[in-house]
Design an enzyme around this catalytic site. Sequence first.
Site, PDB file in Angstrom:
ATOM      1  N   LYS A 129       0.852  -1.185   0.000  1.00 44.53           N
ATOM      2  CA  LYS A 129       0.000   0.000   0.000  1.00 44.53           C
ATOM      3  C   LYS A 129       0.889   1.236   0.000  1.00 44.53           C
ATOM      4  O   LYS A 129       1.835   1.331   0.780  1.00 44.53           O
ATOM      5  CB  LYS A 129      -0.873  -0.002   1.287  1.00 44.53           C
ATOM      6  CG  LYS A 129      -1.861   1.137   1.367  1.00 44.53           C
ATOM      7  CD  LYS A 129      -3.171   0.772   0.734  1.00 44.53           C
ATOM      8  CE  LYS A 129      -4.088   1.946   0.534  1.00 44.53           C
ATOM      9  NZ  LYS A 129      -3.784   2.782  -0.633  1.00 44.53           N
ATOM     10  N   LYS A 179       4.462   2.290   8.961  1.00 40.45           N
ATOM     11  CA  LYS A 179       3.258   3.054   9.301  1.00 40.45           C
ATOM     12  C   LYS A 179       2.048   2.109   9.421  1.00 40.45           C
ATOM     13  O   LYS A 179       1.292   2.162  10.387  1.00 40.45           O
ATOM     14  CB  LYS A 179       3.020   4.056   8.162  1.00 40.45           C
ATOM     15  CG  LYS A 179       2.278   5.293   8.539  1.00 40.45           C
ATOM     16  CD  LYS A 179       2.133   6.234   7.331  1.00 40.45           C
ATOM     17  CE  LYS A 179       3.432   6.918   6.957  1.00 40.45           C
ATOM     18  NZ  LYS A 179       3.254   7.935   5.893  1.00 40.45           N
ATOM     19  N   LYS A 181       5.554   2.405  -2.673  1.00 39.05           N
ATOM     20  CA  LYS A 181       5.536   3.814  -3.107  1.00 39.05           C
ATOM     21  C   LYS A 181       5.964   3.830  -4.570  1.00 39.05           C
ATOM     22  O   LYS A 181       6.563   2.885  -5.070  1.00 39.05           O
ATOM     23  CB  LYS A 181       6.530   4.634  -2.284  1.00 39.05           C
ATOM     24  CG  LYS A 181       6.182   6.095  -2.193  1.00 39.05           C
ATOM     25  CD  LYS A 181       5.091   6.324  -1.164  1.00 39.05           C
ATOM     26  CE  LYS A 181       4.729   7.759  -0.988  1.00 39.05           C
ATOM     27  NZ  LYS A 181       3.867   7.961   0.177  1.00 39.05           N
ATOM     28  N   THR A 210      -5.460  12.868   6.829  1.00 34.56           N
ATOM     29  CA  THR A 210      -4.082  12.975   7.319  1.00 34.56           C
ATOM     30  C   THR A 210      -3.983  14.124   8.324  1.00 34.56           C
ATOM     31  O   THR A 210      -3.389  13.986   9.401  1.00 34.56           O
ATOM     32  CB  THR A 210      -3.111  13.186   6.141  1.00 34.56           C
ATOM     33  OG1 THR A 210      -3.366  12.168   5.173  1.00 34.56           O
ATOM     34  CG2 THR A 210      -1.671  13.097   6.590  1.00 34.56           C
ATOM     35  N   ASN A 268      -2.870  19.729   0.953  1.00 34.59           N
ATOM     36  CA  ASN A 268      -3.891  18.864   1.540  1.00 34.59           C
ATOM     37  C   ASN A 268      -3.638  18.652   3.032  1.00 34.59           C
ATOM     38  O   ASN A 268      -4.532  18.854   3.864  1.00 34.59           O
ATOM     39  CB  ASN A 268      -3.920  17.520   0.787  1.00 34.59           C
ATOM     40  CG  ASN A 268      -4.841  16.524   1.457  1.00 34.59           C
ATOM     41  OD1 ASN A 268      -4.422  15.759   2.326  1.00 34.59           O
ATOM     42  ND2 ASN A 268      -6.114  16.561   1.120  1.00 34.59           N
ATOM     43  N   SER A 273      -7.563   5.421   4.045  1.00 35.18           N
ATOM     44  CA  SER A 273      -7.459   4.633   2.803  1.00 35.18           C
ATOM     45  C   SER A 273      -7.883   3.186   3.074  1.00 35.18           C
ATOM     46  O   SER A 273      -8.532   2.549   2.243  1.00 35.18           O
ATOM     47  CB  SER A 273      -6.026   4.650   2.271  1.00 35.18           C
ATOM     48  OG  SER A 273      -5.798   5.806   1.511  1.00 35.18           O
TER      49      SER A 273
HETATM   50  P1  NAD Z   1       0.294  18.963  -1.499  1.00 39.07           P
HETATM   51  O1  NAD Z   1       0.936  18.891  -2.827  1.00 39.07           O
HETATM   52  O2  NAD Z   1      -1.176  19.029  -1.369  1.00 39.07           O
HETATM   53  O3  NAD Z   1       0.875  20.231  -0.643  1.00 39.07           O
HETATM   54  C1  NAD Z   1       2.234  20.503  -0.527  1.00 39.07           C
HETATM   55  C2  NAD Z   1       2.399  21.883   0.125  1.00 39.07           C
HETATM   56  O4  NAD Z   1       3.785  22.123   0.288  1.00 39.07           O
HETATM   57  C3  NAD Z   1       1.863  23.049  -0.726  1.00 39.07           C
HETATM   58  O5  NAD Z   1       1.303  24.014   0.142  1.00 39.07           O
HETATM   59  C4  NAD Z   1       3.145  23.615  -1.357  1.00 39.07           C
HETATM   60  O6  NAD Z   1       3.022  25.003  -1.678  1.00 39.07           O
HETATM   61  C5  NAD Z   1       4.109  23.406  -0.218  1.00 39.07           C
HETATM   62  N1  NAD Z   1       5.506  23.412  -0.648  1.00 39.07           N
HETATM   63  C6  NAD Z   1       6.043  22.898  -1.776  1.00 39.07           C
HETATM   64  N2  NAD Z   1       7.357  23.159  -1.811  1.00 39.07           N
HETATM   65  C7  NAD Z   1       7.636  23.827  -0.659  1.00 39.07           C
HETATM   66  C8  NAD Z   1       8.805  24.371  -0.089  1.00 39.07           C
HETATM   67  N3  NAD Z   1       9.975  24.303  -0.739  1.00 39.07           N
HETATM   68  N4  NAD Z   1       8.729  24.974   1.118  1.00 39.07           N
HETATM   69  C9  NAD Z   1       7.544  25.077   1.749  1.00 39.07           C
HETATM   70  N5  NAD Z   1       6.409  24.593   1.277  1.00 39.07           N
HETATM   71  C10 NAD Z   1       6.454  23.978   0.081  1.00 39.07           C
HETATM   72  O7  NAD Z   1       0.890  17.697  -0.706  1.00 39.07           O
HETATM   73  P2  NAD Z   1       0.263  17.013   0.586  1.00 39.07           P
HETATM   74  O8  NAD Z   1      -0.611  15.897   0.156  1.00 39.07           O
HETATM   75  O9  NAD Z   1      -0.239  18.037   1.518  1.00 39.07           O
HETATM   76  O10 NAD Z   1       1.574  16.313   1.201  1.00 39.07           O
HETATM   77  C11 NAD Z   1       2.500  17.040   1.979  1.00 39.07           C
HETATM   78  C12 NAD Z   1       3.451  16.057   2.648  1.00 39.07           C
HETATM   79  O11 NAD Z   1       2.698  15.162   3.463  1.00 39.07           O
HETATM   80  C13 NAD Z   1       4.262  15.177   1.700  1.00 39.07           C
HETATM   81  O12 NAD Z   1       5.504  14.942   2.298  1.00 39.07           O
HETATM   82  C14 NAD Z   1       3.473  13.882   1.652  1.00 39.07           C
HETATM   83  O13 NAD Z   1       4.273  12.770   1.302  1.00 39.07           O
HETATM   84  C15 NAD Z   1       3.008  13.817   3.103  1.00 39.07           C
HETATM   85  N6  NAD Z   1       1.825  12.987   3.318  1.00 39.07           N
HETATM   86  C16 NAD Z   1       0.672  13.236   2.647  1.00 39.07           C
HETATM   87  C17 NAD Z   1      -0.435  12.449   2.907  1.00 39.07           C
HETATM   88  C18 NAD Z   1      -1.756  12.723   2.249  1.00 39.07           C
HETATM   89  O14 NAD Z   1      -2.737  12.069   2.602  1.00 39.07           O
HETATM   90  N7  NAD Z   1      -1.860  13.679   1.341  1.00 39.07           N
HETATM   91  C19 NAD Z   1      -0.358  11.395   3.833  1.00 39.07           C
HETATM   92  C20 NAD Z   1       0.831  11.180   4.522  1.00 39.07           C
HETATM   93  C21 NAD Z   1       1.922  11.997   4.257  1.00 39.07           C
END
Ligand code: NAD
Length: 413
Positions: free
Chosen positions: A65, A89, A101, A185, A216, A355
């Site tokens: 997953k 996790k 992944k 999340t 997100n 999920s």
């Molecule tokens: P997303 O693409 O929705 O948001 C990313 C955010 O980071 C945006 O606000 C963007 O502007 C900002 N960003 C990008 N580059 C940046 C920088 N250099 N400095 C500061 N901010 C920056 O992604 P997301 O889904 O919110 O995921 C964010 C993190 O959380 C990732 O590491 C992802 O792997 C992790 N994550 C996400 C989920 C999920 O359900 N979406 C679950 C577990 C972990």
Amino acid sequence: MKGKISTNVYIEKATHRLKLSNDLVDALMATDRTVTVTIPLRQKEKTTLFLGYRVQHNNYLGPYKGGLRFHPEVNLEEAEVLASLMTWKCALLGLPFGGAKGGLAVDPLSLSAPELEALTRAFVRAIADIIGPDKDVPAPDVGTGAREMGWIKDEFERISGESSPAVVTGKALEDGGSRGRNKATGEGGVAVLANIVNRLGLERENLTVAVQGFGNVGSFLSLGLEREGFKIVAISDVSGAVVHSGGLSARQTYKNMYEAKKELVAMCPCKKGDCSPRECKKLSNKELLEGDVDILIPAALGGQITKENAPKIKAKIVLEMANNPITPEGDAILEKRGVVVVPDILANAGGVTVSYFEWLQNKKEEVWGEKKVLDMLCEKMNKATDKVWQVHKDMKCSLREAAYVVAVKAIAK
Ligand code: NAD
């Protein structure tokens, strides 16, 4: 394998505490399979080749997953680290999944929607043999969302000739997605932080928070923290950070960014609603990390806190909402300095937990309400946090080490 996955140092520590044999330790650290594919995309006047990856780390507890990321910097080495984090996790949360992944090395914004759809569908055809509801279940990650998951489901069903909504999660509701998945999340992180803050005997109203990233994860997390009474004083995205010592409104930030489509650094979403942009201090993301706050929450990218800036972090608590935002060297420095780090495999596990609920709903052909989903999420996050806290106390180790001990025990039992 051992050298490649930087986070295996945490497994080494946990397995050492659990006194596991060397052969078992090597097996836990190994990646089951890595697949690299080359996808040609016909555009108007040229054909471009894109590299795609799927890494399947471990399926001892159930189907692999993990997310699919569309980003120019997607590479095999990082995918291996992220796949292994998914294994730990899922094990920590008690989910019947393994870890995977993958993704495509592509800037999704450089392609038109039909081109991106064609590329996504070609990627599915290239990996169709190794994914499936009981084999490997992809999900959204950076650069992908419900739209891409819908294309994946549709292409997989076309190939298999049968309805298979459980082949991916993070789908739109009309494709069989789960209510509450978009918030999962962030809400999971809120539950974990509230639990830890209570255990530390701190009053949340007195705690200032900085959040890096307002996508997100960062946006729903900030909305939840605001509801629970935490005081957010700094928020950033890729364009930079805004800071207001009197407090920022997550709700106003969300409205401005996602409804009015304003750029974060051009606003000052203060508690009153909207202040004049001059009333907010503007900082770089680097400065935000080193800011004078009680709780720092990296919710954007990996590798943000390293051995270079770890000595300068002023926060007393760091909640890892991004995956792998602290390098192992940075982590060792924070631990020595007594900073409480709430590890990613616990803090951001709310996404994969919902999920799992989506996958279950698809398999049972059920549709659950948002309240049920979020209540079940909160219960699972609190249960995992309680277990981690207990091991942290019993073994007198960091929360990260404790989380890995719980996760490794679930697999190596
Ligand atoms: P997303 O693409 O929705 O948001 C990313 C955010 O980071 C945006 O606000 C963007 O502007 C900002 N960003 C990008 N580059 C940046 C920088 N250099 N400095 C500061 N901010 C920056 O992604 P997301 O889904 O919110 O995921 C964010 C993190 O959380 C990732 O590491 C992802 O792997 C992790 N994550 C996400 C989920 C999920 O359900 N979406 C679950 C577990 C972990």
